[in-house]
Design an enzyme around this catalytic site. Structure first.
Site, PDB file in Angstrom:
ATOM      1  CG  ASN A 122     -20.393  34.976  15.505  1.00  0.00           C
ATOM      2  OD1 ASN A 122     -20.608  34.295  16.515  1.00  0.00           O
ATOM      3  ND2 ASN A 122     -21.361  35.653  14.892  1.00  0.00           N
ATOM      4  CG  HIS A 168     -10.712 -10.661  -8.954  1.00  0.00           C
ATOM      5  ND1 HIS A 168     -11.761  -9.788  -9.088  1.00  0.00           N
ATOM      6  CD2 HIS A 168      -9.921 -10.474 -10.056  1.00  0.00           C
ATOM      7  CE1 HIS A 168     -11.639  -9.122 -10.224  1.00  0.00           C
ATOM      8  NE2 HIS A 168     -10.523  -9.515 -10.830  1.00  0.00           N
ATOM      9  CB  SER A 287      -9.756 -15.747  23.437  1.00  0.00           C
ATOM     10  OG  SER A 287     -10.993 -16.251  23.884  1.00  0.00           O
ATOM     11  CE  LYS A 293      -8.836 -16.791  18.100  1.00  0.00           C
ATOM     12  NZ  LYS A 293     -10.206 -16.269  18.332  1.00  0.00           N
ATOM     13  CD  GLU A 300      -9.844  -8.396  14.663  1.00  0.00           C
ATOM     14  OE1 GLU A 300     -10.373  -8.073  15.742  1.00  0.00           O
ATOM     15  OE2 GLU A 300      -9.579  -9.578  14.367  1.00  0.00           O
TER      16      GLU A 300
END
Length: 465
Positions: A122, A168, A287, A293, A300
């Site tokens: 422990n 925003h 891709s 792509k 990400e």
């Protein structure tokens, strides 16, 4: 004559047949119970803790100096096996502590059984984990220093580039590209300071607390702490063996760091989409179907790691919330979360550093995102400098924006006559308002987007790093 010391049964050497248990362990239970597959990462900390403890029990006369030297020499051999990759984990090695003790006893003989006198797994695991965590946290601070220095130098290199600032996700005011980058580095400085604050709390020695009630042989805990490089000793033995606050501290900290990196990643993804920033091929993928792509996968993944970090923090805190005093096996889940968090943080910092130093700002596209309407506040400020209250100038500037929208023209194409019809206090010098560089340079207070202010921010970050 008893030979219980030689009997191991199906439980391994620590709880062999002839002791408390008559039968073996269900193989499913053995797999469910073991942690060696996870905590073997702490082999070095475990051996260093055992060496310190061997010295501690020599100091109080539990074992002789000769026995202590034998144990220390044997532990050195065990350490070398781990370092060389030759240590063999055997059935019954439930965790790193039992594995190391088993191998030590094979090397030095029966005296190996004296090492655990007064010690429990422990306090042993609590010690190992704290040592490992402190070393990992200090290593992460080095990684953060590399990131902050590299990113600050990058910001300094591109300090003259202007770009659109947003609130925003709407065009707001012109800013410097380097000001935007520093807005992401500043939270990382806070993160580094928070991690610095965590280390002293983590760096406290629980060794000598026993299973829960303390050490029955008067071992000098301050000696043990000094031997292991701890800053102090934990004050209560029950708390010492079940305290995992230091792990929650780190998990929560990693959540905040990953959140900040996620916000940076999202900003770069948007600017990459707008062609204001070009990501290096090293941090993008393609891709399987679409040849054109170039996906910002590194960014990400940085964004996704924040959710995983939060899950670890919330999950382990939930594990702790219902535990009675003192140690419970639930705590074995701590290292799964800790190790994963440390690995993820180090990967995220390395990827972020690489993304920043290789990405290329496109000054033309960044300038293209600027629009004269972003200088509407500057138009209001123009009248403020003529003594008009800001609340009044805000409405006047808003009326100019509305007029431009109604005429379907850019606000900077409104003539002086048109502006004066809205408010006669506009003079010929009002046309000088439509200058992005002038607008940016007016924001010269601490933290602002003027060149001098951004330069100070960069210098301060480098000084901290």
């Amino acid at each position: 004559m008893s030979n219980t010391g030689k009997e191991t049964g199906a439980r391994g050497g620590l709880f062999g047949a002839g002791g408390r248990f008559k039968g073996g362990t269900d193989p499913v239970m053995e797999k469910f119970n073991e942690s060696i597959s996870v905590d073997k990462r702490m082999w070095d900390q475990d051996i260093r803790g055992s060496i310190a403890y061997a010295k501690g029990i020599v100091k109080v006369g539990i074992i002789t100096e000769e026995e202590g030297n034998t144990l220390i020499e044997g532990l050195g051999k065990v350490s070398k096996e781990w370092a060389d990759g030759t240590f063999e984990i055997k059935p019954g090695d439930e965790d790193i502590h039992t594995a190391n003790e088993r191998r030590l006893t094979e090397i030095v003989g029966a005296v190996g059984g004296k090492l655990h006198t007064g010690r429990s797994r422990n306090d042993q695991v609590a010690t190992d984990t704290r040592l490992w965590a402190v070393e990992a946290e200090r290593d992460i601070l080095k990684d953060m220093s590399i990131l902050l220095k590299a990113a600050s130098e990058y910001a300094d290199e591109h300090i003259d580039i202007l770009m659109a600032g947003y609130t925003h996700l709407q065009p707001a005011q012109p800013i410097r590209f380097s000001h935007w980058l520093c807005s992401h580095l500043t939270p990382l400085v806070r993160d580094a300071r928070r991690l610095q604050d965590i280390i002293p709390r983590t760096n406290q020695c629980p060794l000598g607390s026993g299973a829960l009630a303390g050490n029955a042989f008067g071992v000098d805990r301050e000696f043990l702490a000094k031997e292991l490089g701890f800053e102090g000793v934990t004050p209560n033995s029950l708390d010492s063996v079940c305290d995992r606050d230091f792990i929650v501290d780190f998990l929560m900290w990693s959540t905040m760091l990953c959140t900040h990196l996620s916000q940076f990643a999202e900003d770069v993804i948007i600017n990459n989409l707008l062609r204001g920033i070009e990501m290096d091929d090293a941090y993008a993928t393609g891709s399987s179907l679409m040849p054109q792509k170039k996906n910002p996968d590194a960014l990400e993944l940085l964004r996704g790691k924040a959710g995983s970090a939060l899950g670890r923090a919330v999950g382990f805190t939930a594990t702790l919330k219902g535990l009675p005093r003192a140690y419970n096996k639930d705590l074995q889940e701590d290292k799964i979360n800790l190790f994963a968090a440390v690995d993820s943080v180090k990967d995220c910092l390395a990827i972020t550093t690489g993304v920043i130093v290789t990405m290329k700002p496109n000054p033309e596209m960044l300038m293209k995102a600027l629009c004269p309407e972003m200088l509407a506040t500057d138009l209001a400020d123009y009248l403020v400098r003529k003594g008009v209250p800001f609340r009044e100038t805000h409405h006047i500037s808003g009326a100019c924006v509305r007029l431009a929208e109604e005429k379907k023209v850019s606000i900077d194409t409104l003539t002086l006559e048109e502006l004066q019809k809205i408010d006669s206090r506009f003079g010929e010098d009002v046309l000088k308002v439509w200058n992005y560089e002038v607008s940016v340079e007016r924001k010269s207070s601490i933290g602002g987007t003027s060149r001098s202010s951004v330069k100070k921010q960069i210098d301060d970050i480098i000084a901290f790093a």
